[in-house]
Design a protein around this motif. Structure first.
Motif, PDB file in Angstrom:
ATOM      1  N   VAL A 178       0.836  -1.206   0.000  1.00 47.06           N
ATOM      2  CA  VAL A 178       0.000   0.000   0.000  1.00 47.06           C
ATOM      3  C   VAL A 178       0.868   1.251   0.000  1.00 47.06           C
ATOM      4  CG1 VAL A 178      -1.656   1.333   1.359  1.00 47.06           C
ATOM      5  CG2 VAL A 178      -2.005  -1.110   1.022  1.00 47.06           C
ATOM      6  N   LEU A 179       1.930   1.261   0.796  1.00 47.52           N
ATOM      7  CA  LEU A 179       2.828   2.412   0.814  1.00 47.52           C
ATOM      8  C   LEU A 179       3.527   2.592  -0.531  1.00 47.52           C
ATOM      9  CD1 LEU A 179       4.471   2.265   4.354  1.00 47.52           C
ATOM     10  CD2 LEU A 179       2.853   3.944   3.481  1.00 47.52           C
ATOM     11  N   PHE A 180       3.916   1.502  -1.162  1.00 47.11           N
ATOM     12  CA  PHE A 180       4.521   1.558  -2.490  1.00 47.11           C
ATOM     13  C   PHE A 180       3.561   2.202  -3.484  1.00 47.11           C
ATOM     14  CE2 PHE A 180       4.985  -0.492  -6.674  1.00 47.11           C
ATOM     15  CZ  PHE A 180       6.241  -0.020  -7.026  1.00 47.11           C
ATOM     16  N   GLY A 181       2.310   1.765  -3.476  1.00 44.20           N
ATOM     17  CA  GLY A 181       1.316   2.340  -4.374  1.00 44.20           C
ATOM     18  C   GLY A 181       1.066   3.805  -4.087  1.00 44.20           C
ATOM     19  N   THR A 182       1.075   4.179  -2.825  1.00 40.68           N
ATOM     20  CA  THR A 182       0.851   5.578  -2.456  1.00 40.68           C
ATOM     21  C   THR A 182       1.992   6.454  -2.955  1.00 40.68           C
ATOM     22  OG1 THR A 182      -0.379   4.894  -0.490  1.00 40.68           O
ATOM     23  CG2 THR A 182       0.461   7.141  -0.520  1.00 40.68           C
ATOM     24  N   VAL A 183       3.210   5.970  -2.861  1.00 40.29           N
ATOM     25  CA  VAL A 183       4.352   6.751  -3.316  1.00 40.29           C
ATOM     26  C   VAL A 183       4.340   6.880  -4.840  1.00 40.29           C
ATOM     27  CG1 VAL A 183       6.877   6.716  -3.514  1.00 40.29           C
ATOM     28  CG2 VAL A 183       5.796   6.248  -1.333  1.00 40.29           C
ATOM     29  N   ILE A 184       4.026   5.800  -5.556  1.00 40.48           N
ATOM     30  CA  ILE A 184       4.034   5.832  -7.022  1.00 40.48           C
ATOM     31  C   ILE A 184       2.872   6.662  -7.561  1.00 40.48           C
ATOM     32  CG2 ILE A 184       3.819   4.415  -9.102  1.00 40.48           C
ATOM     33  CD1 ILE A 184       6.502   4.133  -7.709  1.00 40.48           C
ATOM     34  N   GLY A 185       1.667   6.469  -7.029  1.00 39.71           N
ATOM     35  CA  GLY A 185       0.493   7.208  -7.499  1.00 39.71           C
ATOM     36  C   GLY A 185       0.070   6.758  -8.887  1.00 39.71           C
ATOM     37  N   ARG A 186      -0.320   7.690  -9.755  1.00 37.74           N
ATOM     38  CA  ARG A 186      -0.679   7.439 -11.156  1.00 37.74           C
ATOM     39  C   ARG A 186      -1.742   6.360 -11.310  1.00 37.74           C
ATOM     40  NH1 ARG A 186       4.732   8.880 -11.578  1.00 37.74           N
ATOM     41  NH2 ARG A 186       5.320  10.123 -13.330  1.00 37.74           N
ATOM     42  N   ASN A 187      -2.705   6.333 -10.451  1.00 39.39           N
ATOM     43  CA  ASN A 187      -3.794   5.363 -10.424  1.00 39.39           C
ATOM     44  C   ASN A 187      -3.339   3.954 -10.074  1.00 39.39           C
ATOM     45  OD1 ASN A 187      -5.789   7.235 -10.887  1.00 39.39           O
ATOM     46  ND2 ASN A 187      -5.809   6.925 -13.089  1.00 39.39           N
ATOM     47  N   LEU A 188      -2.029   3.741  -9.913  1.00 38.70           N
ATOM     48  CA  LEU A 188      -1.564   2.448  -9.419  1.00 38.70           C
ATOM     49  C   LEU A 188      -1.974   2.295  -7.954  1.00 38.70           C
ATOM     50  CD1 LEU A 188       0.058  -0.113 -10.017  1.00 38.70           C
ATOM     51  CD2 LEU A 188       2.081   1.093  -9.200  1.00 38.70           C
ATOM     52  N   ASP A 189      -1.987   3.402  -7.226  1.00 38.59           N
ATOM     53  CA  ASP A 189      -2.422   3.355  -5.828  1.00 38.59           C
ATOM     54  C   ASP A 189      -3.891   2.964  -5.725  1.00 38.59           C
ATOM     55  OD1 ASP A 189      -3.122   5.801  -6.983  1.00 38.59           O
ATOM     56  OD2 ASP A 189      -3.088   6.860  -5.077  1.00 38.59           O
ATOM     57  N   VAL A 190      -4.703   3.401  -6.677  1.00 33.12           N
ATOM     58  CA  VAL A 190      -6.124   3.043  -6.681  1.00 33.12           C
ATOM     59  C   VAL A 190      -6.277   1.537  -6.834  1.00 33.12           C
ATOM     60  CG1 VAL A 190      -8.267   3.277  -7.992  1.00 33.12           C
ATOM     61  CG2 VAL A 190      -6.864   5.287  -7.536  1.00 33.12           C
ATOM     62  N   LEU A 191      -5.575   0.983  -7.796  1.00 33.49           N
ATOM     63  CA  LEU A 191      -5.636  -0.459  -8.049  1.00 33.49           C
ATOM     64  C   LEU A 191      -5.114  -1.258  -6.857  1.00 33.49           C
ATOM     65  CD1 LEU A 191      -6.263  -2.531 -10.332  1.00 33.49           C
ATOM     66  CD2 LEU A 191      -3.841  -2.393 -10.901  1.00 33.49           C
TER      67      LEU A 191
END
Length: 151
Positions: A69-82
């Protein structure tokens, strides 16, 4: 999906909430790792961290889920949503499985009722963060607005 908000005005807040949820999972996993050192990975014991039952296997699961989850939050670009949505679904299944096997020998994560409640709450928070954090173009936002107003 037309019913999922695009460019929601509060999306930075939802992204931060998702990140804080991941941070809690990592913190719980680290504390559980320290607290369950020397015990069997999937053993039943009275080991508690932050009021929740845990063992080495459950601590590693929380550490991995929170790190993702932290990885997705840092990357963003709708990857965090997925990542937030799918991690929420996995955590829900784990918490419901823990509830089903809570007083049996099949309770491999040494879960307590508090663990189940906290995990279910965290999964719902992650799902909410995933639903409202989507970023898109102005055309996608306009299509969402039109679909929302039709209902």
């Amino acid at each position: 999906m037309a019913h999922t908000p695009v460019n929601h005005p509060a999306r930075p807040i939802y992204r931060a909430i998702g990140g804080l949820t991941g941070l809690y999972l990592v913190l719980f996993g680290l504390l559980g790792l320290v607290g369950s050192t020397g015990e069997p990975a999937f053993g039943l014991s009275d080991n508690r961290v932050l009021g929740q039952g845990t063992n080495l296997g459950f601590s590693i699961f929380c550490l991995l889920a929170g790190g993702l989850v932290l990885f997705g939050t840092v990357i963003g670009r709708n990857l965090d949503v997925l990542i937030n949505q799918w991690t929420a679904y996995v955590i829900m299944v784990v918490s419901l499985g823990g509830l089903a096997f809570i007083r049996t020998g099949a309770n491999i994560f040494n879960m307590s009722v508090a663990s189940v409640v906290v995990l279910m709450f965290l999964s719902l928070v992650l799902l909410m963060a995933g639903m409202y954090g989507k970023v898109g173009s102005d055309d996608e936002h306009e299509a969402w607005q039109k679909a929302r107003l039709v209902l």
